[in-house]
Design an enzyme around this catalytic site. Structure first.
Site, short mmCIF file in Angstrom:
data_model
loop_
_atom_site.label_atom_id
_atom_site.label_comp_id
_atom_site.label_asym_id
_atom_site.label_seq_id
_atom_site.Cartn_x
_atom_site.Cartn_y
_atom_site.Cartn_z
N LYS A 208 1.04 -1.17 -0.12
CA LYS A 208 -0.21 0.25 0.08
C LYS A 208 0.98 1.32 0.04
O LYS A 208 0.65 2.06 -0.58
CB LYS A 208 -1.08 0.00 1.13
CG LYS A 208 -1.84 1.23 1.25
CD LYS A 208 -2.81 1.45 2.51
CE LYS A 208 -3.77 0.25 2.54
NZ LYS A 208 -4.83 0.44 3.73
N GLU A 214 10.13 -5.77 3.79
CA GLU A 214 10.14 -6.99 3.14
C GLU A 214 9.96 -6.80 1.72
O GLU A 214 10.91 -7.51 0.76
CB GLU A 214 9.57 -8.18 3.90
CG GLU A 214 9.81 -8.22 5.29
CD GLU A 214 9.00 -7.64 6.29
OE1 GLU A 214 8.89 -8.04 7.52
OE2 GLU A 214 8.54 -6.41 6.08
N GLY A 265 -5.04 -4.71 5.65
CA GLY A 265 -4.19 -5.65 4.90
C GLY A 265 -4.88 -6.97 4.84
O GLY A 265 -5.13 -7.63 3.76
N ARG A 266 -5.29 -7.50 5.97
CA ARG A 266 -5.94 -8.81 5.91
C ARG A 266 -7.38 -8.93 5.42
O ARG A 266 -7.96 -10.25 5.27
CB ARG A 266 -6.07 -9.31 7.35
CG ARG A 266 -6.52 -8.51 8.55
CD ARG A 266 -6.28 -8.81 10.00
NE ARG A 266 -6.84 -7.77 10.90
CZ ARG A 266 -6.41 -6.72 11.14
NH1 ARG A 266 -5.33 -6.43 10.57
NH2 ARG A 266 -6.82 -6.11 12.32
N GLU A 351 -4.46 -11.55 14.34
CA GLU A 351 -3.95 -9.95 14.12
C GLU A 351 -5.28 -9.16 14.52
O GLU A 351 -5.17 -8.15 14.75
CB GLU A 351 -3.46 -9.79 12.71
CG GLU A 351 -2.74 -8.62 12.28
CD GLU A 351 -2.15 -8.33 11.17
OE1 GLU A 351 -0.77 -8.75 11.12
OE2 GLU A 351 -2.72 -7.83 10.20
N HIS A 382 -2.20 -37.69 10.49
CA HIS A 382 -1.01 -38.26 10.74
C HIS A 382 0.01 -37.54 11.52
O HIS A 382 1.19 -37.84 11.36
CB HIS A 382 -0.50 -39.04 9.50
CG HIS A 382 -1.39 -39.86 8.94
ND1 HIS A 382 -1.13 -41.41 9.09
CD2 HIS A 382 -2.61 -39.83 8.26
CE1 HIS A 382 -2.05 -42.23 8.52
NE2 HIS A 382 -2.83 -41.07 8.10
N LYS A 494 9.16 -4.39 14.02
CA LYS A 494 10.04 -3.80 12.75
C LYS A 494 10.67 -2.36 12.87
O LYS A 494 11.74 -2.37 12.50
CB LYS A 494 8.53 -3.35 11.84
CG LYS A 494 7.76 -4.74 11.55
CD LYS A 494 6.52 -4.17 10.81
CE LYS A 494 6.44 -3.41 9.64
NZ LYS A 494 5.21 -3.20 8.97
#
Length: 525
Positions: A208, A214, A265-266, A351, A382, A494
């Site tokens: 954005k 990153e 964002g999510r 979050e 499993h 961050k």
């Protein structure tokens, strides 16, 4: 907007007393034996899916008390405030309008009419951006020279699109491979780049602000690789999903698609962040994804609380977290295509609701978000189902199954019936258990689960499934009185990383705590 935190209501102590008398000793097997209609009363159809809640530790009295709590907390008013474009993200003074991203044009739809006074301009911009983004997606799909699309983003700019592209692989265009790079660990990007050619690759930079550390580290490395491999015309081979058009232009990108500060964002899959999904499944498929989510929006907005599936699930989450004391929930999608769904839901719930203070900044005296975790079935059976069946902790499980197998990518006989048999058997075994006087083969049973069933995994049903999860998170957050739409907890690490990075080169440990200083010396030495 009148909101009351759950522990400040008159319904809260009533629920506590109810739990102490009947809730903590509730037995599912006895409940089914006493009530032949239990399945029908605790299951329901919702847009594009069916939900069975009958294997959960609740009865009519419990659900009624939980609904009383919801009404006293002002859930309906808080929901309506969101759909009206009010600034319910109070710490950032923002509206929360991801629902608008999948809303049809106002003239065609009731929900837009309900909210149009506050959000008419945004609605116009949403559809203009959507039309432009989908036109570009079709252009890329028609360009035979582009064979690989690399989406570079992180968090909501990666988890949602990646999950959806994998889930809807049956509908993807052949000849187009979509890759996702999120981790700043260079090994991830290097592995993807190994098999690519610059002249046939399109990079999508999803950030954005166009400043995410990153993402921009990976973006600059991708551009260097592109140029070193003889790539030409960055403006053709790079596009940006960002609001920072100036920074994108400086990078060399001329094709940009933006979104708004009221899109967390999510919750951004439905926006321009969904461009890799649109390229994979086409404009028509993406509009079906939006339509499925919108159908669930309408269900959440208009259905009575008693038959409102997001409300019922969100209240069940509160019942388990705050009364039964269950600390986690396992997500078990019995569909390989949904293998990234648990990771997506982790961000969505933890979050959003991993908060220790209420909307006014006051410390909470009760627990909030559970830990979400899981793997696709039958793999999980499993791995960790041993603990689910016989461990000391009770973990509610949410099964997701698909009735009809995908027509593609396989037509292998016998596989899908075995898959469905396993998901049904696991839910049955968790509830029924098995007696064994020797102890080692004893299954206590009475372990709760929810069962979500899709007829088929399509863009519309996936959209509805995701929107259902978004709204159930909204419900539990509203009951707890928290702001589910900020994420300040993401920031501190961050900020500290920016201080530590130059120290790795200089070796300066001044002002650091003993452990961090010791580790830095160990790494930098």
């Amino acid at each position: 907007m009148n909101r009351l935190r759950c522990d400040q209501t008159s319904a809260w102590p009533v629920l506590q007393a109810h739990y102490g008398v009947t809730g903590k000793n509730f037995d599912l097997r006895a409940a089914f034996a006493a009530d032949p209609d239990r399945f029908s009363r605790f299951s329901q159809d919702a847009p594009h899916l069916f939900a069975d809640l009958s294997k959960n530790l609740l009865d009519d009295a419990t659900e009624k008390l939980l609904l009383d709590l919801a009404r006293e907390c002002g859930l309906e008013g808080h929901r309506d405030a969101m759909f009206s474009g009010e600034l319910i993200n109070s710490t950032e003074q923002r509206a929360v309008m991801h629902f608008l991203l999948r809303n049809p044009p106002a003239a065609q739809d009731g929900i837009a009419q309900a909210a149009i006074k506050n959000i008419a301009n945004e609605s116009t911009q949403v559809h203009a951006t959507l039309d432009a983004m989908l036109a570009y997606a079709e252009q890329v799909r028609a360009d035979a020279a582009i064979t690989d699309i690399v989406n570079i983003g992180i968090g909501g700019s990666d988890l949602g699109p990646q999950m959806a592209v994998l889930a809807l692989g049956e509908f993807a265009k052949t000849g187009k491979r979509v890759h996702f790079v999120s981790n700043v660990d260079g090994d991830e990007l290097a592995t993807v780049l190994k098999g690519l050619r610059p002249q046939s690759t399109l990079f999508l930079i999803a950030s954005k602000t166009f400043t995410t550390t990153e993402t921009m580290t990976n973006a600059h490395s991708a551009r260097r690789w592109f140029e070193a491999q003889g790539g030409r015309d960055i403006s053709r081979h790079f596009a940006a999903l960002t609001t920072n058009v100036a920074a994108a232009n400086e990078f060399g990108i001329s094709t940009t698609f933006g979104f708004w500060d009221w899109v967390g964002g999510r919750y951004s899959l439905w926006s321009a962040i969904g461009l890799p999904v649109a390229i994979a499944i086409g404009a028509a498929g993406f509009r079906e994804l939006l339509a499925g989510a919108h159908a669930m929006d309408e269900h959440f907005r208009t259905a009575p609380l008693e038959r409102n599936l997001p409300v019922r699930l969100g209240l069940l989450d509160v019942w388990y977290r705050n009364f039964h004391g269950f600390t986690s929930r396992s997500i078990a999608p019995y569909s390989s295509a949904l293998r990234r769904l648990p990771a997506y839901l982790q961000q969505l719930e933890m979050e959003s609701n991993g908060k220790r203070v209420d909307a006014d900044g006051k410390d909470l005296p009760f627990e909030t978000s559970p830990v979400l975790w899981g793997e696709p079935g039958t793999n999980g059976q499993h791995a960790y189902f041993q603990m689910l069946h016989q461990g000391t902790s009770v973990v509610p499980v949410e099964f997701v199954a698909v009735k009809q197998a995908a027509h593609a990518p396989h037509d292998l006989p016998g596989h899908h019936p075995k898959l469905l048999a396993n998901v049904l058997a696991q839910a049955q075994a968790l509830m029924a258990g098995k007696q064994d006087v020797g102890g080692h083969k004893h299954f206590p049973g009475n372990r709760p689960s929810t069962f979500l069933l899709l007829e088929r995994l399509t863009p519309a049903s996936l959209g509805a499934l995701i929107a259902l999860q978004e709204h159930r998170v909204f419900v539990s957050g509203a009951i707890w009185g928290i702001n589910s739409f900020d994420q300040w907890g993401v920031e501190l690490g961050k900020v500290l990383a920016k201080d530590i990075e130059p120290r790795l080169k200089s070796g300066d440990v001044s002002g650091l705590d003993g452990s961090t200083a010791g580790l830095l010396r160990k790494i930098a030495g």
